[in-house]
Motif scaffolding. Structure first.
Motif, PDB file in Angstrom:
ATOM      1  N   THR A  38       0.841  -1.195   0.000  1.00 25.96           N
ATOM      2  CA  THR A  38       0.000   0.000   0.000  1.00 25.96           C
ATOM      3  C   THR A  38       0.871   1.237   0.000  1.00 25.96           C
ATOM      4  O   THR A  38       1.762   1.401   0.856  1.00 25.96           O
ATOM      5  CB  THR A  38      -0.939   0.015   1.214  1.00 25.96           C
ATOM      6  N   LYS A  39       0.663   2.106  -0.978  1.00 26.77           N
ATOM      7  CA  LYS A  39       1.446   3.327  -1.120  1.00 26.77           C
ATOM      8  C   LYS A  39       0.499   4.498  -1.316  1.00 26.77           C
ATOM      9  O   LYS A  39      -0.288   4.522  -2.286  1.00 26.77           O
ATOM     10  CB  LYS A  39       2.396   3.212  -2.331  1.00 26.77           C
ATOM     11  N   GLU A  43      -3.383   0.379  -3.230  1.00 30.41           N
ATOM     12  CA  GLU A  43      -2.850  -0.973  -3.137  1.00 30.41           C
ATOM     13  C   GLU A  43      -2.211  -1.362  -4.477  1.00 30.41           C
ATOM     14  O   GLU A  43      -2.848  -1.327  -5.531  1.00 30.41           O
ATOM     15  CB  GLU A  43      -3.970  -1.956  -2.768  1.00 30.41           C
ATOM     16  N   LEU A  44      -0.929  -1.731  -4.416  1.00 33.58           N
ATOM     17  CA  LEU A  44      -0.154  -2.021  -5.614  1.00 33.58           C
ATOM     18  C   LEU A  44       0.323  -3.464  -5.582  1.00 33.58           C
ATOM     19  O   LEU A  44       0.668  -4.000  -4.527  1.00 33.58           O
ATOM     20  CB  LEU A  44       1.057  -1.087  -5.711  1.00 33.58           C
ATOM     21  N   ASP A  45       0.373  -4.082  -6.803  1.00 27.46           N
ATOM     22  CA  ASP A  45       0.909  -5.435  -6.937  1.00 27.46           C
ATOM     23  C   ASP A  45       1.959  -5.453  -8.046  1.00 27.46           C
ATOM     24  O   ASP A  45       2.446  -4.403  -8.472  1.00 27.46           O
ATOM     25  CB  ASP A  45      -0.222  -6.439  -7.202  1.00 27.46           C
ATOM     26  N   ASN A  46       2.313  -6.644  -8.556  1.00 25.20           N
ATOM     27  CA  ASN A  46       3.371  -6.762  -9.569  1.00 25.20           C
ATOM     28  C   ASN A  46       3.042  -6.055 -10.887  1.00 25.20           C
ATOM     29  O   ASN A  46       3.935  -5.775 -11.683  1.00 25.20           O
ATOM     30  CB  ASN A  46       3.662  -8.234  -9.843  1.00 25.20           C
ATOM     31  N   ARG A  47       1.804  -5.773 -11.125  1.00 22.28           N
ATOM     32  CA  ARG A  47       1.421  -5.101 -12.374  1.00 22.28           C
ATOM     33  C   ARG A  47       1.885  -3.652 -12.410  1.00 22.28           C
ATOM     34  O   ARG A  47       1.962  -3.047 -13.481  1.00 22.28           O
ATOM     35  CB  ARG A  47      -0.084  -5.153 -12.563  1.00 22.28           C
ATOM     36  N   TYR A  48       2.238  -3.092 -11.237  1.00 19.52           N
ATOM     37  CA  TYR A  48       2.651  -1.692 -11.159  1.00 19.52           C
ATOM     38  C   TYR A  48       4.172  -1.529 -11.097  1.00 19.52           C
ATOM     39  O   TYR A  48       4.662  -0.400 -11.030  1.00 19.52           O
ATOM     40  CB  TYR A  48       2.031  -1.034  -9.917  1.00 19.52           C
ATOM     41  N   VAL A  49       4.909  -2.625 -11.125  1.00 17.91           N
ATOM     42  CA  VAL A  49       6.356  -2.546 -10.983  1.00 17.91           C
ATOM     43  C   VAL A  49       6.989  -2.075 -12.301  1.00 17.91           C
ATOM     44  O   VAL A  49       6.741  -2.658 -13.369  1.00 17.91           O
ATOM     45  CB  VAL A  49       6.942  -3.903 -10.554  1.00 17.91           C
ATOM     46  N   VAL A  50       7.825  -1.039 -12.215  1.00 21.04           N
ATOM     47  CA  VAL A  50       8.531  -0.522 -13.392  1.00 21.04           C
ATOM     48  C   VAL A  50       9.816  -1.337 -13.573  1.00 21.04           C
ATOM     49  O   VAL A  50      10.517  -1.611 -12.588  1.00 21.04           O
ATOM     50  CB  VAL A  50       8.866   0.972 -13.203  1.00 21.04           C
TER      51      VAL A  50
END
Length: 366
Positions: A38-39, A43-50
């Protein structure tokens, strides 16, 4: 964000393994392992990783996006940023509203200027004299020159005799490069040349010209296109036209080996000379080559050039009779006297000399 959506198309979709899409771009693996973070309330998961490199992030402490590039357009993208130059700004100058401008003409062109823009950070960096850029290892372009033709720099009011007596006249970066190669074994292993003669030496053979050495080293073309051009022109052009073409090629200095082109095309270049001179005199091949070279020499005069300017080219053996004929002296009586077979006369001379007595031979030698 743009219209409530991410411009970089995040979040991405879950992918079981890394693959290349139909456009040639990589699609990175993104596991659906249920892990989230959570940022700022999101809520963030692997789909948001750059895509990133952890070592680079730790070293530079900055946001660095790492992508795999496999297209030729990537080179253009990189060079565009490397060579785009400094930042620019267009500045305009105008009068205030309180100034009297009724009689003034507005020159809109001169009121706009393209200027270089320096940010406060760059300005302070330059004020403190910090290094703007560096290269490692340092690479400097080596200027070269022919033997004894190094550039000399002097002032307008200096005496040329005094300039010629300076020790620096005999020095140059190129000659210093020779000295460095002689002194340092490491430099000699990288470059290998310690003198002009060594540059002209290829596989143990010392060539008379640098052009010949370059050709032997494979740096120059074989002049086949020029030979083909003369051969093609010979199907419709006269010998005079071909010689003019060859003289133009000599003047343009575009042939790597002009003597090779001459050897390959001299039969075509002497076409009309062969007919004219064999009808006038009983010439041999060597004389025909000399006559053709004389014609080319005359054409080069219009370019303020001579065959002497091309050391690899043969020079005609000009005797009195050839000069008389080439200057337009086609006198019938002279032509009749010169119309003889030299080979037959030479053979007859040898026979008659053998028939002489010993005393007559000694008298002839005297």
């Amino acid at each position: 964000m743009e219209n409530g959506q991410c411009m970089r198309h995040f979040p991405k979709r879950f992918v079981a393994s890394t693959m290349i899409d139909e456009d040639g771009y990589p699609v990175n693996r993104r596991k659906d392992d249920g892990k989230t973070i959570t940022k700022s309330g999101v809520e963030l998961d692997n789909r948001y990783v750059v895509p990133h490199n952890r070592k680079l992030l730790l070293k530079y402490g900055a946001h660095i996006n790492v992508e795999w590039c496999n297209q030729s357009r990537s080179i253009k993208y990189l060079f565009k940023y490397v060579n785009k130059g400094h930042d620019c700004v267009t500045a305009s100058f105008y009068r205030s509203a309180t100034s009297v401008t009724d009689n003034d003409k507005c020159d809109e062109v001169s009121m706009y200027y393209d200027c270089r823009y320096i940010s406060p950070c760059e300005a302070s960096w330059r004020i403190f004299g910090y290094s703007i850029h560096y290269r490692n290892p340092s690479v400097v372009r080596l200027g070269f020159h022919l033997p004894g033709e190094q550039p000399v720099i002097f002032k307008d009011d200096e005496n040329l005799d005094d300039v010629a007596r300076k020790e620096s006249v005999k020095e140059s970066m190129f000659l210093g490069w020779f000295k460095a190669n002689k002194k340092y074994a490491e430099a000699r292993c990288l470059t290998g040349s310690t003198s002009y003669e060594q540059i002209k030496t290829i596989d143990g053979v010392v060539y008379s010209t640098f052009r010949g050495a370059c050709y032997a080293y494979g740096l120059l073309a074989d002049d086949k296109e020029y030979i083909d051009a003369i051969q093609e022109a010979s199907h419709w052009g006269s010998g005079e036209c071909l010689r003019r073409l060859y003289a133009t090629l000599l003047f343009s200095n575009s042939m790597a080996r002009p003597e090779h082109v001459w050897e390959s095309t001299r039969r075509m270049l002497s076409d009309d000379i062969l007919h004219r001179q064999r009808r006038l005199l009983n010439n041999q091949d060597e004389e025909l080559w000399d006559l053709t070279l004389i014609e080319i020499k005359k054409l080069l005069k219009s370019y303020n050039k001579s065959l002497r300017d091309f050391p690899s080219m043969p020079f005609p053996n000009i005797d009195t009779s050839l000069i008389q004929i080439m200057n337009g002296g086609n006198n019938k009586l002279i032509s009749d006297e010169l119309r003889y077979d030299k080979q037959i006369l030479t053979a007859e001379h040898e026979v008659y000399v053998k028939q002489l007595t010993k005393s007559k031979r000694e008298l002839m030698k005297k």
